[in-house]
Design a protein around this motif. Structure first.
Motif, PDB file in Angstrom:
ATOM      1  N   VAL A  87       0.891  -1.000  -0.064  1.00 15.84           N
ATOM      2  CA  VAL A  87      -0.097   0.217  -0.018  1.00 15.84           C
ATOM      3  C   VAL A  87       0.961   1.348   0.244  1.00 15.84           C
ATOM      4  CG1 VAL A  87      -1.564   1.301   1.466  1.00 15.84           C
ATOM      5  CG2 VAL A  87      -1.831  -1.255   0.953  1.00 15.84           C
ATOM      6  N   GLN A  88       1.734   1.021   0.722  1.00 13.35           N
ATOM      7  CA  GLN A  88       3.030   2.000   0.781  1.00 13.35           C
ATOM      8  C   GLN A  88       3.208   2.288  -0.703  1.00 13.35           C
ATOM      9  OE1 GLN A  88       5.525   1.405   3.974  1.00 13.35           O
ATOM     10  NE2 GLN A  88       4.215   2.112   5.543  1.00 13.35           N
ATOM     11  N   ARG A  89       4.006   1.539  -0.737  1.00 16.93           N
ATOM     12  CA  ARG A  89       4.362   1.602  -2.483  1.00 16.93           C
ATOM     13  C   ARG A  89       3.506   1.905  -3.868  1.00 16.93           C
ATOM     14  NH1 ARG A  89       6.427  -2.918  -1.000  1.00 16.93           N
ATOM     15  NH2 ARG A  89       5.363  -3.968  -2.518  1.00 16.93           N
ATOM     16  N   THR A  90       2.196   1.585  -3.386  1.00 16.90           N
ATOM     17  CA  THR A  90       0.871   2.075  -4.108  1.00 16.90           C
ATOM     18  C   THR A  90       0.938   3.183  -3.926  1.00 16.90           C
ATOM     19  OG1 THR A  90       0.220  -0.166  -4.345  1.00 16.90           O
ATOM     20  CG2 THR A  90      -1.565   1.981  -5.272  1.00 16.90           C
ATOM     21  N   VAL A  91       0.791   4.043  -2.039  1.00 15.02           N
ATOM     22  CA  VAL A  91       1.192   5.874  -1.601  1.00 15.02           C
ATOM     23  C   VAL A  91       1.907   5.982  -2.823  1.00 15.02           C
ATOM     24  CG1 VAL A  91       0.333   7.447  -0.919  1.00 15.02           C
ATOM     25  CG2 VAL A  91      -0.885   4.832  -0.702  1.00 15.02           C
ATOM     26  N   GLY A  92       2.800   6.085  -3.187  1.00 13.92           N
ATOM     27  CA  GLY A  92       4.415   6.730  -3.300  1.00 13.92           C
ATOM     28  C   GLY A  92       4.590   6.466  -4.924  1.00 13.92           C
ATOM     29  N   SER A  93       3.426   5.437  -5.990  1.00 10.82           N
ATOM     30  CA  SER A  93       3.375   5.811  -6.991  1.00 10.82           C
ATOM     31  C   SER A  93       2.174   6.922  -7.313  1.00 10.82           C
ATOM     32  CB  SER A  93       2.553   4.437  -7.723  1.00 10.82           C
ATOM     33  OG  SER A  93       4.034   3.219  -7.592  1.00 10.82           O
ATOM     34  N   GLU A 145       1.164   9.328  -5.474  1.00  7.47           N
ATOM     35  CA  GLU A 145       2.002  10.677  -5.056  1.00  7.47           C
ATOM     36  C   GLU A 145       3.183  11.451  -5.946  1.00  7.47           C
ATOM     37  OE1 GLU A 145       3.796  10.432  -1.581  1.00  7.47           O
ATOM     38  OE2 GLU A 145       2.594  10.456  -0.644  1.00  7.47           O
ATOM     39  N   GLN A 146       3.598   9.977  -7.115  1.00 11.44           N
ATOM     40  CA  GLN A 146       4.407  10.359  -8.320  1.00 11.44           C
ATOM     41  C   GLN A 146       3.804  11.056  -9.759  1.00 11.44           C
ATOM     42  OE1 GLN A 146       7.183   7.109  -8.862  1.00 11.44           O
ATOM     43  NE2 GLN A 146       8.330   7.436  -6.703  1.00 11.44           N
ATOM     44  N   THR A 147       2.230   9.531  -9.554  1.00 12.18           N
ATOM     45  CA  THR A 147       1.967  10.618 -10.648  1.00 12.18           C
ATOM     46  C   THR A 147       0.542  11.830 -10.237  1.00 12.18           C
ATOM     47  OG1 THR A 147       1.166   7.899 -10.958  1.00 12.18           O
ATOM     48  CG2 THR A 147      -0.317   8.977 -11.464  1.00 12.18           C
ATOM     49  N   ALA A 148       0.433  12.082  -9.273  1.00 13.30           N
ATOM     50  CA  ALA A 148      -0.089  13.265  -8.590  1.00 13.30           C
ATOM     51  C   ALA A 148       0.712  14.379  -8.391  1.00 13.30           C
ATOM     52  CB  ALA A 148      -0.776  12.943  -7.446  1.00 13.30           C
ATOM     53  N   ALA A 169       3.462  13.816 -11.183  1.00 14.54           N
ATOM     54  CA  ALA A 169       3.796  14.250 -13.014  1.00 14.54           C
ATOM     55  C   ALA A 169       2.123  14.736 -13.621  1.00 14.54           C
ATOM     56  CB  ALA A 169       4.236  12.547 -13.667  1.00 14.54           C
ATOM     57  N   LEU A 170       0.995  14.564 -13.062  1.00 17.66           N
ATOM     58  CA  LEU A 170       0.006  14.797 -13.919  1.00 17.66           C
ATOM     59  C   LEU A 170       0.221  16.458 -13.863  1.00 17.66           C
ATOM     60  CD1 LEU A 170      -2.436  13.097 -13.638  1.00 17.66           C
ATOM     61  CD2 LEU A 170      -3.536  14.698 -11.871  1.00 17.66           C
ATOM     62  N   PRO A 171       0.217  17.787 -13.677  1.00 14.85           N
ATOM     63  CA  PRO A 171      -0.075  18.637 -14.228  1.00 14.85           C
ATOM     64  C   PRO A 171       0.970  17.900 -15.672  1.00 14.85           C
ATOM     65  CG  PRO A 171       1.123  19.312 -12.464  1.00 14.85           C
ATOM     66  CD  PRO A 171       1.130  17.796 -12.019  1.00 14.85           C
ATOM     67  N   ALA A 172       2.581  17.910 -15.826  1.00 17.05           N
ATOM     68  CA  ALA A 172       3.167  17.944 -17.253  1.00 17.05           C
ATOM     69  C   ALA A 172       2.173  17.217 -18.127  1.00 17.05           C
ATOM     70  CB  ALA A 172       4.054  16.505 -16.933  1.00 17.05           C
ATOM     71  N   MET A 173       1.541  16.016 -17.803  1.00 20.82           N
ATOM     72  CA  MET A 173       0.546  14.154 -17.817  1.00 20.82           C
ATOM     73  C   MET A 173      -0.675  15.243 -18.251  1.00 20.82           C
ATOM     74  SD  MET A 173       0.994  11.188 -15.942  1.00 20.82           S
ATOM     75  CE  MET A 173       0.050  10.088 -16.995  1.00 20.82           C
ATOM     76  N   THR A 174      -0.832  16.096 -18.064  1.00 23.70           N
ATOM     77  CA  THR A 174      -2.274  17.097 -18.612  1.00 23.70           C
ATOM     78  C   THR A 174      -2.011  18.462 -19.711  1.00 23.70           C
ATOM     79  OG1 THR A 174      -3.125  16.877 -16.154  1.00 23.70           O
ATOM     80  CG2 THR A 174      -3.727  19.157 -17.728  1.00 23.70           C
ATOM     81  N   GLY A 175      -0.671  18.672 -18.855  1.00 21.43           N
ATOM     82  CA  GLY A 175      -0.153  19.697 -20.736  1.00 21.43           C
ATOM     83  C   GLY A 175      -0.049  18.896 -22.007  1.00 21.43           C
ATOM     84  N   SER A 176       1.112  17.588 -21.423  1.00 27.27           N
ATOM     85  CA  SER A 176       0.931  16.358 -22.770  1.00 27.27           C
ATOM     86  C   SER A 176      -0.425  17.142 -23.152  1.00 27.27           C
ATOM     87  CB  SER A 176       1.824  15.541 -22.569  1.00 27.27           C
ATOM     88  OG  SER A 176       1.999  14.966 -23.954  1.00 27.27           O
ATOM     89  N   VAL A 177      -1.119  15.970 -22.520  1.00 29.61           N
ATOM     90  CA  VAL A 177      -2.493  16.013 -23.170  1.00 29.61           C
ATOM     91  C   VAL A 177      -3.705  16.335 -23.567  1.00 29.61           C
ATOM     92  CG1 VAL A 177      -4.987  14.896 -22.471  1.00 29.61           C
ATOM     93  CG2 VAL A 177      -3.016  13.919 -21.967  1.00 29.61           C
ATOM     94  N   LYS A 178      -3.360  17.903 -23.075  1.00 26.95           N
ATOM     95  CA  LYS A 178      -3.890  19.280 -23.994  1.00 26.95           C
ATOM     96  C   LYS A 178      -3.108  20.047 -25.146  1.00 26.95           C
ATOM     97  CE  LYS A 178      -5.209  21.630 -20.182  1.00 26.95           C
ATOM     98  NZ  LYS A 178      -4.746  22.521 -19.139  1.00 26.95           N
ATOM     99  N   ARG A 179      -1.466  18.863 -25.812  1.00 25.95           N
ATOM    100  CA  ARG A 179      -0.873  19.270 -26.717  1.00 25.95           C
ATOM    101  C   ARG A 179      -1.387  18.129 -27.939  1.00 25.95           C
ATOM    102  NH1 ARG A 179       3.236  20.536 -22.898  1.00 25.95           N
ATOM    103  NH2 ARG A 179       3.922  18.324 -23.940  1.00 25.95           N
ATOM    104  N   THR A 180      -1.905  16.754 -26.696  1.00 23.23           N
ATOM    105  CA  THR A 180      -2.070  15.843 -27.864  1.00 23.23           C
ATOM    106  C   THR A 180      -3.535  16.292 -28.665  1.00 23.23           C
ATOM    107  OG1 THR A 180      -0.410  14.320 -26.518  1.00 23.23           O
ATOM    108  CG2 THR A 180      -2.146  14.012 -28.373  1.00 23.23           C
ATOM    109  N   LEU A 181      -4.522  16.641 -27.467  1.00 30.19           N
ATOM    110  CA  LEU A 181      -5.260  17.315 -27.972  1.00 30.19           C
ATOM    111  C   LEU A 181      -5.656  18.158 -28.889  1.00 30.19           C
ATOM    112  CD1 LEU A 181      -7.771  16.687 -24.178  1.00 30.19           C
ATOM    113  CD2 LEU A 181      -7.656  15.170 -26.681  1.00 30.19           C
ATOM    114  N   SER A 182      -5.181  18.942 -29.080  1.00 25.47           N
ATOM    115  CA  SER A 182      -4.391  19.941 -29.728  1.00 25.47           C
ATOM    116  C   SER A 182      -4.412  19.593 -31.303  1.00 25.47           C
ATOM    117  CB  SER A 182      -4.119  21.420 -29.410  1.00 25.47           C
ATOM    118  OG  SER A 182      -2.103  21.159 -28.776  1.00 25.47           O
TER     119      SER A 182
END
Length: 329
Positions: free
Chosen positions: A200-206, A208-211, A213-226
């Motif tokens: 569970v701790q490892r999952t929480v860490g993952s 957190e890392q995902t959270a 990296a989420l802004p960058a992923m969101t920007g990438s998704v926005k660029r991909t959508l454009s």
């Protein structure tokens, strides 16, 4: 000489009187005590009762009211009707307690065992007092057969209850076994809990890392959508031009087909010309060979000879034969 021979007659009389007086005093004391206990000198009166059977009742049995003895059974006799007549002798001072609505019952001095006795219930103050010799209402005890008949349904119900209790006990044992298994599983899960917590701790860490990296992923998704939007616009533009391209392609294919038909027709027309040219070349070759063998052309051919080696010019490229049998159709 014996001691008694030395006593005077007066002394002997005193001794004898003492031995007689002491038992007499004891008897008088016992009689007084008995008379007081048994109320020998107290006024009494009688009541009558009738029973279907004696129920073990005997003369001298006590008669009680609220646990206090107020008399005794004086007589128990069997009459001509086959019933039992009971004569009670009661103390007159308790007569006010025994009234017309009083009831007589045959009971035991103990709960289930003991001396058989007569118990009289006190009547109400509004009911008249029973006079001397009057009959009293009797409530006979239940017969053992009637009690068995009444107890039998109760016993059947108790049996059913015991069967249900047995079934419940079996169900409880099954439940306890299931509970033991559940406890074993809980114990096993408790042993595995550290590994689960680490996972569970490892999952929480993952997460957190995902959270993170989420802004960058969101920007990438926005660029991909454009980009997808632009590609979609291009596709739509290309799709709008597709009918014209299809018409142009159809026209080109039609022209190619026509050109192919024309080439085929020209090929068919050139075939006789090629065949004629082949025949002409064959005839010309025959004429050239004949001319080489005819004077003066043969002399020219001999005098010419082969050219010098040092002055030899590079060989000209070999021309394809013009013979008809070497020309490919």
């Amino acid at each position: 000489m014996h001691y008694s021979h030395r006593l005077s007659s007066g002394r002997v009389a005193q001794i004898v009187g003492t031995f007689v007086l002491i038992p007499a005093l004891i008897l008088v004391t016992a009689a007084f005590w008995m008379s007081k206990t048994e109320h020998l000198f107290s006024p009494k009166y009688h009541l009558k009762a009738s029973l279907s059977k004696s129920y073990g009742l005997e003369p001298g049995a006590p008669v009680v009211v609220s646990g206090i003895r107020i008399g005794r059974v004086e007589q128990v006799d069997l009459n001509d009707r086959g019933t039992v007549d009971v004569l009670l002798r009661l103390l007159t001072r308790y007569q006010e307690m025994v009234r017309d609505n009083s009831e007589l019952r045959i009971t035991k001095s103990g709960v289930l065992v003991g001396q058989t006795q007569v118990e009289i219930g006190m009547g109400t103050s509004t009911s008249p007092v029973l006079p001397d010799g009057a009959p009293i209402h009797v409530v006979e005890p239940r017969d053992i057969g009637d009690l068995v008949n009444e107890v039998e349904p109760v016993l059947a119900a108790v049996k059913q209850t015991l069967l249900r209790v047995d079934q419940m006990t079996q169900d409880l044992q099954s439940g306890l076994q299931a509970g033991n298994k559940a406890l074993e599983q809980v114990a096993q899960a408790t042993k595995d809990l550290p590994a689960v917590v680490a996972s569970v701790q490892r999952t929480v860490g993952s997460l957190e890392q995902t959270a993170t990296a989420l802004p960058a992923m969101t920007g990438s998704v926005k660029r991909t959508l454009s980009m997808v939007d632009r590609v979609t616009a291009d596709v739509q533009h290309t799709t709008s031009q597709l009918p014209a391209l299809l018409d142009s392609t159809r026209s080109t294919l039609t022209s190619v087909k026509r050109l192919s038909d024309s080439v085929e027709e020209v090929s068919q027309e050139l075939l006789p010309v090629v065949q004629t040219a082949q025949v002409t070349l064959a005839d010309l070759s025959v004429l050239v060979r004949g001319a080489k063998q005819t004077f003066p052309f043969n002399r020219f051919a001999q005098n010419a000879g082969p050219p010098p080696k040092d002055r030899a010019s590079p060989a000209a490229p070999t021309l394809p034969s013009l013979r008809g049998d070497q020309i490919r159709p």
